[in-house]
Design a protein around this motif. Structure first.
Motif, PDB file in Angstrom:
ATOM      1  N   ALA A  48       0.827  -1.196   0.000  1.00 47.90           N
ATOM      2  CA  ALA A  48       0.000   0.000   0.000  1.00 47.90           C
ATOM      3  C   ALA A  48       0.865   1.251   0.000  1.00 47.90           C
ATOM      4  O   ALA A  48       2.045   1.223   0.357  1.00 47.90           O
ATOM      5  N   ASN A  49       0.273   2.363  -0.426  1.00 43.56           N
ATOM      6  CA  ASN A  49       0.892   3.694  -0.369  1.00 43.56           C
ATOM      7  C   ASN A  49       2.092   3.869  -1.290  1.00 43.56           C
ATOM      8  O   ASN A  49       2.934   4.743  -1.055  1.00 43.56           O
ATOM      9  N   CYS A  50       2.174   3.075  -2.338  1.00 40.89           N
ATOM     10  CA  CYS A  50       3.245   3.252  -3.320  1.00 40.89           C
ATOM     11  C   CYS A  50       2.894   4.317  -4.362  1.00 40.89           C
ATOM     12  O   CYS A  50       3.760   4.753  -5.119  1.00 40.89           O
ATOM     13  N   GLY A  51       1.622   4.712  -4.419  1.00 40.64           N
ATOM     14  CA  GLY A  51       1.205   5.746  -5.362  1.00 40.64           C
ATOM     15  C   GLY A  51       0.666   5.215  -6.670  1.00 40.64           C
ATOM     16  O   GLY A  51       0.608   5.938  -7.656  1.00 40.64           O
ATOM     17  N   LYS A  52       0.224   3.962  -6.701  1.00 42.97           N
ATOM     18  CA  LYS A  52      -0.253   3.365  -7.952  1.00 42.97           C
ATOM     19  C   LYS A  52      -1.481   4.081  -8.506  1.00 42.97           C
ATOM     20  O   LYS A  52      -1.614   4.248  -9.725  1.00 42.97           O
ATOM     21  N   SER A  53      -2.396   4.529  -7.642  1.00 44.52           N
ATOM     22  CA  SER A  53      -3.601   5.215  -8.116  1.00 44.52           C
ATOM     23  C   SER A  53      -3.253   6.599  -8.657  1.00 44.52           C
ATOM     24  O   SER A  53      -3.847   7.065  -9.637  1.00 44.52           O
ATOM     25  N   THR A  54      -2.288   7.259  -8.042  1.00 41.46           N
ATOM     26  CA  THR A  54      -1.813   8.545  -8.550  1.00 41.46           C
ATOM     27  C   THR A  54      -1.170   8.367  -9.923  1.00 41.46           C
ATOM     28  O   THR A  54      -1.401   9.160 -10.837  1.00 41.46           O
ATOM     29  N   VAL A  55      -0.382   7.321 -10.068  1.00 38.25           N
ATOM     30  CA  VAL A  55       0.222   7.022 -11.370  1.00 38.25           C
ATOM     31  C   VAL A  55      -0.861   6.715 -12.397  1.00 38.25           C
ATOM     32  O   VAL A  55      -0.812   7.187 -13.540  1.00 38.25           O
ATOM     33  N   THR A  56      -1.865   5.939 -12.011  1.00 35.54           N
ATOM     34  CA  THR A  56      -2.959   5.600 -12.924  1.00 35.54           C
ATOM     35  C   THR A  56      -3.647   6.844 -13.451  1.00 35.54           C
ATOM     36  O   THR A  56      -3.863   6.992 -14.670  1.00 35.54           O
ATOM     37  N   LEU A  57      -4.002   7.766 -12.563  1.00 33.51           N
ATOM     38  CA  LEU A  57      -4.711   8.974 -12.986  1.00 33.51           C
ATOM     39  C   LEU A  57      -3.824   9.866 -13.845  1.00 33.51           C
ATOM     40  O   LEU A  57      -4.276  10.416 -14.854  1.00 33.51           O
ATOM     41  N   ASN A  58      -2.575  10.025 -13.467  1.00 30.86           N
ATOM     42  CA  ASN A  58      -1.679  10.866 -14.264  1.00 30.86           C
ATOM     43  C   ASN A  58      -1.448  10.283 -15.657  1.00 30.86           C
ATOM     44  O   ASN A  58      -1.428  11.014 -16.650  1.00 30.86           O
ATOM     45  N   LEU A  59      -1.296   8.978 -15.736  1.00 27.48           N
ATOM     46  CA  LEU A  59      -1.126   8.344 -17.040  1.00 27.48           C
ATOM     47  C   LEU A  59      -2.398   8.506 -17.877  1.00 27.48           C
ATOM     48  O   LEU A  59      -2.330   8.804 -19.073  1.00 27.48           O
ATOM     49  N   ALA A  60      -3.555   8.343 -17.250  1.00 30.22           N
ATOM     50  CA  ALA A  60      -4.824   8.453 -17.980  1.00 30.22           C
ATOM     51  C   ALA A  60      -5.022   9.846 -18.567  1.00 30.22           C
ATOM     52  O   ALA A  60      -5.390   9.995 -19.739  1.00 30.22           O
ATOM     53  N   PHE A  61      -4.781  10.883 -17.776  1.00 32.03           N
ATOM     54  CA  PHE A  61      -4.981  12.243 -18.275  1.00 32.03           C
ATOM     55  C   PHE A  61      -3.893  12.638 -19.275  1.00 32.03           C
ATOM     56  O   PHE A  61      -4.137  13.440 -20.180  1.00 32.03           O
ATOM     57  N   SER A  62      -2.707  12.054 -19.138  1.00 29.90           N
ATOM     58  CA  SER A  62      -1.672  12.296 -20.131  1.00 29.90           C
ATOM     59  C   SER A  62      -2.057  11.655 -21.456  1.00 29.90           C
ATOM     60  O   SER A  62      -1.893  12.256 -22.529  1.00 29.90           O
TER      61      SER A  62
END
Length: 224
Positions: A48-62
């Motif tokens: 947990a807390n590795c930032g996978k959801s943050t990476v997911t959202l940033n990749l999606a909007f990119s």
């Protein structure tokens, strides 16, 4: 969105630290997936807390900044769903009901961009591991792809080493991106996850997140 570290959200042309790095990640992901004819990408982490959801959202909007690329993001971290809160979206019917065959994707999809749609969860689902390996999963994903023909489907998965949810599902995807946390995730944890993933699908790569001691222009983790 900036407070949530979603640095690729803005469409005004302003550039936040880390946006270029996610642009590079986007290009590498697209190149590799197109070269192999892959459509489905799972994003997970050892813990947990590795930032996978943050990476997911940033990749999606990119990805959404490339007008010819159509992306659907499905949240399958159904024990601790977080994407709706990060996006500031409220709702009742979650993507888990699509997997169960009880709802159509169109009835609950969130579409922040013309070429980007999300299937979100708003509360914890019952028996996630059993649901993710149920016989309804394959047909549900096939219906979405037949109706919308996305270039990519991205799945935000649970951490691998806290339950068996991700291993129950990854046989449905073409490849997996593993997000590790600098200074916290051990090499042993990465090795264990890579072996387990490689037994069922392709490992696209390991992204080292939350690197605080790198040069300004080095790596992907500097945004954090």
């Amino acid at each position: 969105m900036a407070r949530q570290r979603i640095v690729t959200f803005a469409t005004t042309g302003q550039s936040l630290p880390g946006e270029v790095a996610f642009g590079v990640l986007r290009t590498k992901v697209l190149r590799e997936m197109r070269a192999n004819g892959w459509k489905r990408l799972a994003i997970t982490s050892p813990g947990a807390n590795c930032g996978k959801s943050t990476v997911t959202l940033n990749l999606a909007f990119s990805l959404a900044k490339q007008k010819d690329v159509h992306t659907i993001v499905a949240e399958l971290d159904m024990r601790r769903p977080s994407l709706a809160k990060m996006l500031g979206v409220k709702g009742k019917t979650g993507f888990d009901t699509v997997i169960e065959g009880k709802a159509d994707f169109a009835s609950l999809a969130v579409r922040p961009r013309p070429n980007l749609a999300f299937g979100l969860n708003y509360s914890r689902a019952q028996s996630p591991a059993e649901l993710l390996q149920s016989p309804t999963v394959g047909p549900a994903l096939a219906r979405i792809e037949a109706a919308y023909a996305p270039d990519l489907m991205i799945f935000d998965m649970p951490p691998m080493l806290v339950n068996d949810d991700t291993l129950a599902f990854v046989g449905q995807v073409d490849c997996v991106l593993l997000v590790a946390e600098a200074g916290t995730t051990s090499m042993r944890e990465i090795d264990v996850c890579e072996r387990d993933l490689a037994a069922q699908t392709n490992v696209l790569g390991v992204l080292l997140n939350k690197c605080r001691y790198m040069e300004k222009n080095d790596g992907y983790g500097g945004y954090n």
